[in-house]
Design an enzyme around this catalytic site. Structure first.
Site, PDB file in Angstrom:
ATOM      1  CE  LYS A  52     -17.036  17.766  66.396  1.00 50.91           C
ATOM      2  NZ  LYS A  52     -16.410  16.936  65.305  1.00 50.91           N
ATOM      3  CG  HIS A 114     -20.423  22.477  59.312  1.00 44.08           C
ATOM      4  ND1 HIS A 114     -21.278  21.632  59.976  1.00 44.08           N
ATOM      5  CD2 HIS A 114     -19.229  21.824  59.276  1.00 44.08           C
ATOM      6  CE1 HIS A 114     -20.630  20.524  60.324  1.00 44.08           C
ATOM      7  NE2 HIS A 114     -19.389  20.613  59.900  1.00 44.08           N
ATOM      8  CB  SER A 144     -19.042  18.667  70.757  1.00 44.14           C
ATOM      9  OG  SER A 144     -18.617  17.765  69.774  1.00 44.14           O
TER      10      SER A 144
HETATM   11  S1  PPS Z   1     -18.512  17.619  62.418  1.00 47.76           S
HETATM   12  O1  PPS Z   1     -17.018  17.552  62.449  1.00 47.76           O
HETATM   13  O2  PPS Z   1     -18.981  18.996  62.663  1.00 47.76           O
HETATM   14  O3  PPS Z   1     -19.089  17.046  61.225  1.00 47.76           O
HETATM   15  O4  PPS Z   1     -18.942  16.743  63.691  1.00 47.76           O
HETATM   16  P1  PPS Z   1     -20.387  16.147  63.945  1.00 47.76           P
HETATM   17  O5  PPS Z   1     -20.502  14.832  63.320  1.00 47.76           O
HETATM   18  O6  PPS Z   1     -21.416  17.178  63.616  1.00 47.76           O
HETATM   19  O7  PPS Z   1     -20.438  16.011  65.529  1.00 47.76           O
HETATM   20  C1  PPS Z   1     -19.642  15.131  66.253  1.00 47.76           C
HETATM   21  C2  PPS Z   1     -20.344  14.938  67.579  1.00 47.76           C
HETATM   22  O8  PPS Z   1     -21.474  14.060  67.366  1.00 47.76           O
HETATM   23  C3  PPS Z   1     -21.323  12.925  68.190  1.00 47.76           C
HETATM   24  N1  PPS Z   1     -21.883  11.731  67.541  1.00 47.76           N
HETATM   25  C4  PPS Z   1     -22.796  10.936  68.132  1.00 47.76           C
HETATM   26  N2  PPS Z   1     -23.426  11.031  69.300  1.00 47.76           N
HETATM   27  C5  PPS Z   1     -24.278  10.022  69.631  1.00 47.76           C
HETATM   28  N3  PPS Z   1     -24.496   8.947  68.849  1.00 47.76           N
HETATM   29  C6  PPS Z   1     -23.873   8.815  67.656  1.00 47.76           C
HETATM   30  N4  PPS Z   1     -24.087   7.746  66.908  1.00 47.76           N
HETATM   31  C7  PPS Z   1     -22.981   9.855  67.254  1.00 47.76           C
HETATM   32  N5  PPS Z   1     -22.213  10.043  66.156  1.00 47.76           N
HETATM   33  C8  PPS Z   1     -21.546  11.207  66.351  1.00 47.76           C
HETATM   34  C9  PPS Z   1     -19.807  12.813  68.374  1.00 47.76           C
HETATM   35  O9  PPS Z   1     -19.491  11.953  69.441  1.00 47.76           O
HETATM   36  C10 PPS Z   1     -19.469  14.270  68.633  1.00 47.76           C
HETATM   37  O10 PPS Z   1     -19.958  14.719  69.887  1.00 47.76           O
HETATM   38  P2  PPS Z   1     -19.092  14.722  71.238  1.00 47.76           P
HETATM   39  O11 PPS Z   1     -19.989  15.383  72.258  1.00 47.76           O
HETATM   40  O12 PPS Z   1     -17.863  15.504  70.999  1.00 47.76           O
HETATM   41  O13 PPS Z   1     -18.841  13.292  71.588  1.00 47.76           O
END
Ligand code: PPS
Length: 300
Positions: A52, A114, A144
């Site tokens: 996340k 991860h 998150s």
């Molecule tokens: S995972 O399942 O671990 O692979 O998830 P991951 O992609 O690492 O993390 C998901 C969080 O990243 C946010 N996210 C973004 N934030 C801002 N801009 C963009 N473009 C973007 N893409 C993914 C996503 O909303 C999750 O965070 P939270 O705080 O839950 O919204």
């Protein structure tokens, strides 16, 4: 089997167990031998994160940089988890990360993990592959993870917010301690120069600047127009409505509980932490985060 059928046959949520000192579930250890013996190629690119931290964001940026111009069809037809496979995962039904990686037809292969740094298959280091580590401040990262845990059925149930927060602080969550993860990767930079350490907060603050730094690390020189296209394409709202990157194709996620692309903000932790939780967290944080060279921003 259709996604609806899969949803009805969901297995019980997995248990966490200690695996070489790190909390894991069977879904990330089942292919352990194959993962550890994985033969990296010199041009493989590894994206490593604590869960996340924005993995999907950086995965999409890399995919666009390498294949956005040459294979635009894949952007509209192949979900991101198949374009940038998650190395150590297996959900027991459809996606085994190591198979997806080994069957990737692309060059370079862009691979997500991860894993804490000590668990990375050694061939990545031997082949001096380019590695990108993306970190996110602990407070937004725990929030998150909490919401993701509620909606993803192949992770342990996070329980209520207060107990999840304490499990996170104790490292009793999948992939173990956030503190050890971000520090372990930060230390690796001292001995492994082909590692680009990025921060979620920096991308939020200035995506174009971070894209330039990333391109310089990767040795790429996209045109101004291409860079503009990429920064637009990876805006949160665009990704949220893009079914090839918002995980809407996943049978394991219950979008009635929470979205995968949930808020995408720096500072959402303020809507979750009580004053008392914040004080306790800060005290504990100071004890664990001793390296003055590794600094996170919890607001921008
Ligand atoms: S995972 O399942 O671990 O692979 O998830 P991951 O992609 O690492 O993390 C998901 C969080 O990243 C946010 N996210 C973004 N934030 C801002 N801009 C963009 N473009 C973007 N893409 C993914 C996503 O909303 C999750 O965070 P939270 O705080 O839950 O919204």
């Amino acid at each position: 089997m259709s996604d609806d059928q899969l949803k009805m046959e969901l297995p019980p949520r997995p248990e966490l167990f200690d695996f070489h000192g790190i909390s894991m579930t069977k879904y990330v250890t089942a292919t352990w031998e194959r993962v550890q013996n994985f033969k990296a190629r010199p041009d493989d690119i590894l994206i490593a994160t604590y869960p996340k931290a924005g993995t999907t964001w950086v995965s999409y940026i890399l995919d666009l940089l390498y294949f956005g111009q040459t294979s635009p069809d894949r952007l509209t037809s192949i979900p991101i988890n198949k374009r940038v496979p998650y190395l150590e995962t297996t959900d027991g039904y459809i996606d085994t990360g190591i198979d997806l990686v080994e069957n990737l037809p692309t060059s370079p292969r862009i691979i997500k993990t991860h894993l804490p740094v000590q668990f990375i298959p050694k061939s990545f280091w031997e082949q001096t592959c380019k590695v990108i580590y993306l970190a996110r401040n602990a407070k937004d990262n725990v929030v998150s993870n909490f919401h993701f845990g509620r909606m993803i059925m192949i992770r342990p149930d996070p329980g209520d917010w207060n107990s999840y927060l304490h499990k996170f602080m104790a490292g009793k969550v999948i992939y173990g301690s956030w503190y050890d993860h971000v520090n372990g990767w930060w230390k690796k930079k001292e001995t492994y120069s082909n590692l680009h350490y990025m921060f979620y907060e920096d991308i939020t603050e200035d995506g174009a600047r971070e894209l330039d730094k990333l391109c310089s690390f990767l040795g790429l020189s996209p045109s101004l127009e291409e860079k503009k296209q990429i920064t637009d394409e990876v805006q949160f709202d665009n990704m949220k409505h893009n079914n090839m990157v918002n995980y809407s194709t996943s049978p394991w996620m219950d979008f009635n509980i929470s979205a995968f692309m949930r808020k995408g903000k720096v500072g959402d932790w303020k809507n979750h932490f009580t004053v008392a939780q914040n004080e306790e967290f800060d005290e504990d944080y100071k004890r664990k985060m001793k390296d003055p060279t590794l600094q996170f921003r919890t607001e921008i």
